[in-house]
Design an enzyme around this catalytic site. Structure first.
Site, PDB file in Angstrom:
ATOM      1  N   SER A  63       6.490 -57.431  -1.423  1.00  0.00           N
ATOM      2  CA  SER A  63       7.455 -58.191  -2.229  1.00  0.00           C
ATOM      3  C   SER A  63       8.818 -57.512  -2.258  1.00  0.00           C
ATOM      4  CB  SER A  63       6.949 -58.337  -3.664  1.00  0.00           C
ATOM      5  OG  SER A  63       6.803 -57.067  -4.259  1.00  0.00           O
ATOM      6  N   ASP A  64       8.868 -56.252  -1.828  1.00  0.00           N
ATOM      7  CA  ASP A  64      10.171 -55.579  -1.741  1.00  0.00           C
ATOM      8  C   ASP A  64      10.110 -54.450  -0.716  1.00  0.00           C
ATOM      9  OD1 ASP A  64       8.704 -54.922  -4.463  1.00  0.00           O
ATOM     10  OD2 ASP A  64       9.675 -53.056  -3.838  1.00  0.00           O
ATOM     11  N   HIS A  84     -13.009 -55.455 -23.939  1.00  0.00           N
ATOM     12  CA  HIS A  84     -11.729 -56.114 -23.647  1.00  0.00           C
ATOM     13  C   HIS A  84     -11.863 -57.492 -22.992  1.00  0.00           C
ATOM     14  CE1 HIS A  84     -10.931 -51.758 -23.858  1.00  0.00           C
ATOM     15  NE2 HIS A  84      -9.878 -52.157 -24.528  1.00  0.00           N
TER      16      HIS A  84
HETATM   17  N1  HPA Z   1       6.399 -49.920  -6.555  1.00  0.00           N
HETATM   18  C1  HPA Z   1       5.273 -50.023  -7.230  1.00  0.00           C
HETATM   19  N2  HPA Z   1       4.619 -51.150  -7.371  1.00  0.00           N
HETATM   20  C2  HPA Z   1       5.126 -52.255  -6.805  1.00  0.00           C
HETATM   21  C3  HPA Z   1       6.301 -52.213  -6.075  1.00  0.00           C
HETATM   22  C4  HPA Z   1       6.972 -50.980  -5.952  1.00  0.00           C
HETATM   23  O1  HPA Z   1       8.030 -50.874  -5.313  1.00  0.00           O
HETATM   24  N3  HPA Z   1       6.569 -53.467  -5.642  1.00  0.00           N
HETATM   25  C5  HPA Z   1       5.558 -54.252  -6.081  1.00  0.00           C
HETATM   26  N4  HPA Z   1       4.687 -53.513  -6.785  1.00  0.00           N
END
Ligand code: HPA
Length: 235
Positions: free
Chosen positions: A203-204, A4
């Site tokens: 990021s969240d 790959h």
């Molecule tokens: N879940 C899984 N992977 C991720 C998330 C999440 O909330 N945010 C960024 N990568």
């Protein structure tokens, strides 16, 4: 060439950074590496080799999920003699004790994934980082006065799922956050006796649905890129 990756022998360095997204790998190569060379673009999964402050390294992409990073990291370790792979990625925090943009150096990756059992007969549901990279990243963060958290991470096999509440394995290990790749990377490193680390940016926030906006993403990841590159210089 491996199945790959189309780089020639010797075109992949001993230290490899793996972002999930090929365009993020390209961004790092374009903005941080000296003399980056594109050494593989099979499936548009880019790998660039260059130097940072004179230190040779390769930056590439893993794709998303354990099967994908499982393939790329296995080939990098076994066909190209990469010694240390550092994943740099994003994660969703399971706890409101974490904030957007927080940095996490992964102690241990846990998963309900069958990856490690299918690949190597390992029945464990957790694998530790391996080698010095983890400690070097911690020490470099202190030097740079960057706040860095350490803890267990959940490498989930699914991003979208029915039902609310944390998966049982997240409660068992008190995972700080969710991502989808570190488990396979650490399992491969263990099997092949290589080094691996995973550095993440929040990021969240899962319980509140807060998110870094698309516009903020590039800037948001700069501290992580700076930290990982300054760490690589010491390896
Ligand atoms: N879940 C899984 N992977 C991720 C998330 C999440 O909330 N945010 C960024 N990568």
């Amino acid at each position: 060439m491996s199945v790959h990756i189309s780089a020639k022998p010797g075109e992949i360095e001993k230290i490899v950074l793996l972002a999930g997204d090929p365009l993020r790998a390209k961004y790092i190569a374009d903005n941080f590496l000296e003399k980056p060379r594109l050494v593989s673009s099979t499936r548009n999964i880019y790998f660039f080799t260059g130097t940072y402050k004179g230190k040779a390294l390769t930056v590439g992409a893993s794709g998303m999920g354990c099967p994908s990073i499982g393939i790329y990291s296995y080939e990098l370790y076994s066909e190209y003699e990469a010694d240390c792979i550092i994943r740099i990625g994003t994660c969703g925090a399971y706890t409101q004790k974490l904030k957007l943009f927080d940095l996490i150096n992964t102690d241990v990756a846990v998963s309900e994934s069958t990856y490690a059992e299918c690949a190597f007969g390992y029945t464990k549901d957790s694998f530790k980082h391996r080698g010095d990279a983890y400690d070097i990243i911690n020490a470099t963060a202190t030097e740079l006065k960057l706040e860095l958290k350490n803890g267990p991470i959940h490498s989930g096999d699914v991003f979208y799922r029915a039902g609310k509440g944390k998966p049982a394995i997240v409660k068992k290990y008190k995972c700080l956050a969710a991502e989808m790749e570190a488990f396979a990377l650490f399992a491969n490193a263990r099997y092949l006796k290589k080094d691996a680390a995973t550095l993440l940016t929040v990021s969240d926030i899962i319980p509140t649905h807060e998110k870094i906006s698309a516009d903020e993403r590039e800037k948001a990841l700069l501290p992580m890129m700076n930290l990982v590159l300054e760490s690589v210089v010491k390896m």
